[in-house]
Design a protein around this motif. Structure first.
Motif, mmCIF file in Angstrom:
data_model
loop_
_atom_site.group_PDB
_atom_site.id
_atom_site.type_symbol
_atom_site.label_atom_id
_atom_site.label_comp_id
_atom_site.label_asym_id
_atom_site.label_seq_id
_atom_site.Cartn_x
_atom_site.Cartn_y
_atom_site.Cartn_z
ATOM 1 N N LYS A 1 0.859 -1.179 0.000
ATOM 2 C CA LYS A 1 0.000 0.000 0.000
ATOM 3 C C LYS A 1 0.894 1.228 0.000
ATOM 4 O O LYS A 1 1.940 1.269 0.638
ATOM 5 C CB LYS A 1 -0.960 0.013 1.191
ATOM 6 N N ARG A 2 0.465 2.246 -0.741
ATOM 7 C CA ARG A 2 1.283 3.432 -0.954
ATOM 8 C C ARG A 2 0.457 4.694 -0.743
ATOM 9 O O ARG A 2 -0.730 4.743 -1.050
ATOM 10 C CB ARG A 2 1.839 3.455 -2.389
ATOM 11 N N LYS A 3 1.136 5.716 -0.227
ATOM 12 C CA LYS A 3 0.558 7.048 -0.103
ATOM 13 C C LYS A 3 1.707 8.038 -0.069
ATOM 14 O O LYS A 3 2.416 8.132 0.927
ATOM 15 C CB LYS A 3 -0.297 7.172 1.156
ATOM 16 N N GLY A 4 1.905 8.759 -1.180
ATOM 17 C CA GLY A 4 3.051 9.652 -1.269
ATOM 18 C C GLY A 4 4.343 8.849 -1.210
ATOM 19 O O GLY A 4 4.550 7.906 -1.962
ATOM 20 N N MET A 5 5.217 9.202 -0.282
ATOM 21 C CA MET A 5 6.491 8.507 -0.107
ATOM 22 C C MET A 5 6.355 7.272 0.765
ATOM 23 O O MET A 5 7.284 6.479 0.879
ATOM 24 C CB MET A 5 7.515 9.459 0.520
#
Length: 389
Positions: free
Chosen positions: A328-332
């Protein structure tokens, strides 16, 4: 003499008044019934000072235990109990007899709004919705509830949370021409492909398409099988095999408090799988981290009836071992929350010779060889599974 008696009487009266005032203020009687409470704290028999002292003690205990969460799908924010300001003085002064009174409490409203907008930036909350969330939290805290979860999606109109989130396309044959289906994925529930599509003839395509689709979600995989041989319509690591006779199912769990919809539609030889629902906080994807090809061995046998020097070859297949990480990703920010391991064993090449001789070296058979064509009974690829190489 008479004047002296009058003076003495006046002095005694003044002394009595002073003593009465002292006793009245030092130990004021409680006027509260047993039904009168503050945040479930019984105050019967307590003086005003004792009530305040007891409430301050209860508030301190609450600060040490409280866990107030604001959450949307898989993102959550735990509010700091120290930031809630209690007004015990006003609470005691404004007591209503015979009821359970809430404490007077405040939280920095501007700070609250800014934090919600920062964490849940993809949502558009109007002032009414934001105020409702804030007031519900303050109400629970005013009653010293130590554990309380606020699910933002419960405050949103249903019309705001239905949009395409992910799509998967698989190549299919003519048997699926014109196929269309729409299925509901209920909140906090387990979904079974066999239960939903048990009457379909071939569930391999459906299970694989749905599996690839939910790799773009926070859904957890509870049961999944693959075949011995990699299918032609998908890459290694992205298969889900379902067999009604063997009770091989594909199951996953929706942990969210909202429903989702999967739409399936065939168009010109392609099957489209689309996930509809509220947007996630994070972007989800499956990444291949390891890929190993295992070359097949060759088995050589003598075949009666073949002329000398003639060979018949039955081609085998390369084996594959693959490791996929769900991220899972969000920004950096990037986090791996599950690992999937699939293994397709190599299938040996068979060589039939008509010269009456066998090549003992090439006849060598190891445990890596596998000629089975039926699906295995074991479970591969389930989240968190460990497999020894």
């Amino acid at each position: 003499m008479k004047a002296r008696i009058i003076l003495t009487s006046i002095v005694l009266i003044l002394l009595l008044i002073i003593v009465w005032q002292y006793v009245a203020h030092a130990t004021p009687p409680s006027i509260h019934s047993s039904k009168t409470k503050v945040a479930d704290v019984v105050i019967k028999g307590l003086s005003e000072g004792e009530i305040k002292s007891k409430l301050l003690q209860k508030i301190e205990q609450w600060r040490n235990k409280a866990q107030i969460k604001v959450a949307y799908l898989d993102e959550e924010w735990i509010l700091d109990p120290q930031l809630f300001r209690f007004n015990v003085e006003d609470t005691v002064e404004e007591l209503t007899e015979g009821t359970n009174n809430p404490l007077f409490v405040e939280y920095d409203k501007q700070l609250f709004y800014e934090r919600v907008e920062e964490l849940f930036s993809q949502l558009t909350l109007n002032e009414e919705e934001m105020n409702k969330i804030y007031e519900d939290i303050v109400d629970k805290v005013s009653r010293l509830e130590t554990s309380y979860n606020v699910q933002i999606e419960e405050y949103l109109p249903v019309t705001l949370v239905q949009e395409p989130l992910a799509q998967v396309v698989l190549q299919v044959d003519a048997d699926w021409s014109g196929y269309t289906q729409s299925i509901a994925i209920d909140n906090r529930s387990l979904f079974s492909v066999l239960d939903q599509f048990g009457e379909e003839n071939d569930l391999h395509i459906i299970a694989t398409g749905i599996y690839q689709l939910i790799l773009h979600t926070n859904f957890s995989i509870e049961e999944r099988y693959i075949q011995n041989k990699q299918p032609s319509f998908t890459e290694a690591g992205y298969e889900a095999y379902v067999d009604k006779k063997r009770q091989h199912d594909f199951k996953f769990y929706n942990p969210n408090t909202v429903n989702y919809t999967i739409k399936i539609e065939e168009n010109r030889g392609r099957m489209y799988f689309t996930l509809m629902g509220p947007p996630f906080i994070y972007d989800y994807e499956a990444v291949i981290k390891e890929m190993e090809q295992i070359e097949p061995l060759t088995k050589v046998y003598n075949q009666e009836g073949l002329e000398d020097g003639v060979k018949m070859i039955e081609e085998g297949a390369v084996g594959i071992r693959v490791v996929i990480e769900r991220q899972k990703r969000k920004g950096m920010f990037i986090e791996t929350f599950a690992r999937l391991k699939d293994y397709y064993p190599p299938i040996s090449t068979i060589e039939w010779r008509g010269d009456g001789r066998e090549d003992e070296e090439n006849k060598k058979v190891t445990k890596d060889s596998n000629e089975e064509s039926e699906p295995r009974d074991d479970l591969w690829g389930i989240e968190g599974e460990k497999m020894e190489k």
